[in-house]
Motif scaffolding. Structure first.
Motif, short mmCIF file in Angstrom:
data_model
loop_
_atom_site.label_atom_id
_atom_site.label_comp_id
_atom_site.label_asym_id
_atom_site.label_seq_id
_atom_site.Cartn_x
_atom_site.Cartn_y
_atom_site.Cartn_z
N ILE A 157 -30.32 -15.35 -43.92
CA ILE A 157 -30.16 -15.59 -42.57
C ILE A 157 -29.71 -16.88 -42.12
O ILE A 157 -30.61 -18.13 -42.72
N THR A 158 -28.86 -17.23 -41.38
CA THR A 158 -28.34 -18.67 -40.95
C THR A 158 -29.11 -19.03 -40.06
O THR A 158 -30.17 -18.50 -39.23
N SER A 159 -28.55 -20.57 -39.72
CA SER A 159 -29.44 -21.05 -38.46
C SER A 159 -29.28 -20.34 -37.41
O SER A 159 -29.92 -20.81 -36.16
N ASN A 160 -28.25 -19.54 -37.10
CA ASN A 160 -28.02 -18.96 -35.87
C ASN A 160 -28.37 -17.64 -35.70
O ASN A 160 -27.62 -16.81 -34.80
N GLY A 161 -28.79 -17.07 -36.71
CA GLY A 161 -29.24 -15.59 -36.81
C GLY A 161 -28.49 -14.79 -37.58
O GLY A 161 -28.89 -13.64 -37.59
N THR A 162 -27.50 -15.17 -38.21
CA THR A 162 -26.49 -14.10 -38.92
C THR A 162 -27.20 -13.70 -39.94
O THR A 162 -27.66 -14.77 -40.86
N THR A 163 -26.93 -12.48 -40.26
CA THR A 163 -27.71 -12.06 -41.56
C THR A 163 -26.76 -11.38 -42.60
O THR A 163 -25.68 -11.07 -42.18
N ASN A 164 -26.96 -11.42 -43.90
CA ASN A 164 -26.18 -10.80 -44.91
C ASN A 164 -27.05 -10.19 -45.78
O ASN A 164 -28.07 -10.78 -46.45
N ILE A 165 -27.00 -8.89 -45.77
CA ILE A 165 -27.84 -7.92 -46.77
C ILE A 165 -27.27 -7.35 -47.92
O ILE A 165 -26.11 -6.85 -47.50
N ALA A 166 -27.80 -7.27 -48.69
CA ALA A 166 -26.84 -6.87 -50.09
C ALA A 166 -27.09 -5.20 -49.66
O ALA A 166 -27.81 -4.58 -49.32
N ASP A 167 -25.80 -4.72 -50.32
CA ASP A 167 -25.69 -3.17 -50.10
C ASP A 167 -26.71 -2.09 -50.68
O ASP A 167 -27.02 -1.32 -50.24
N SER A 168 -27.63 -2.91 -51.70
CA SER A 168 -28.49 -1.99 -52.63
C SER A 168 -29.66 -2.12 -51.78
O SER A 168 -30.42 -1.03 -52.11
N VAL A 169 -29.84 -2.74 -50.86
CA VAL A 169 -30.92 -2.83 -49.90
C VAL A 169 -30.85 -2.56 -48.47
O VAL A 169 -31.71 -2.44 -47.65
#
Length: 124
Positions: free
Chosen positions: A51-63
């Motif tokens: 999760i970045t400082s502006n709230g952008t998230t990156n989630i692995a496909d597996s989860v």
């Protein structure tokens, strides 16, 4: 010196939930991205979520759809809510902070910083 203290790991049955926490301490003005990685036995470390400082998230496909990452910016803490856990989620989970700026005038910052890891074990 930046320290990351993780908590919340443990043993849970398949289908259960756990919540991991990671608090960054030290002289901190701002942090870029915070996140979680994991290393399962015999496998390489892999990204779980960031999760970045502006709230952008990156989630692995597996989860994706099961894990949620959130952040308390005032407390420099990142959380990982893990639901519908599966045995394949068993791993040591590591907190990561990519770059820390100690003061408002700091240009380059320091990092990445890693936590000591917390074990998550999901039984079938």
């Amino acid at each position: 010196q930046v320290q990351l203290v993780e908590s919340g790991g443990g043993l849970v049955q398949a289908g259960g939930s756990l919540r991991l926490s990671c608090a960054a301490s030290g002289t901190i003005f701002s942090i870029n991205a915070m996140g979680w990685y994991r290393r399962a036995p015999g496998k390489q470390r892999e990204l779980v979520a960031t999760i970045t400082s502006n709230g952008t998230t990156n989630i692995a496909d597996s989860v994706k759809g099961r894990f949620t990452i959130s952040r308390d910016y005032a407390e420099n803490t990142v959380y990982l809510q893990m639901n519908s856990l599966k045995p394949e989620d068993t791993a040591v989970y590591y907190c990561n902070v990519d770059r820390v700026y100690r003061y408002s005038f700091t240009i380059y910052g320091t990092g990445p910083h890693w936590g000591q890891g917390t074990q998550v074990t999901v039984s079938s």
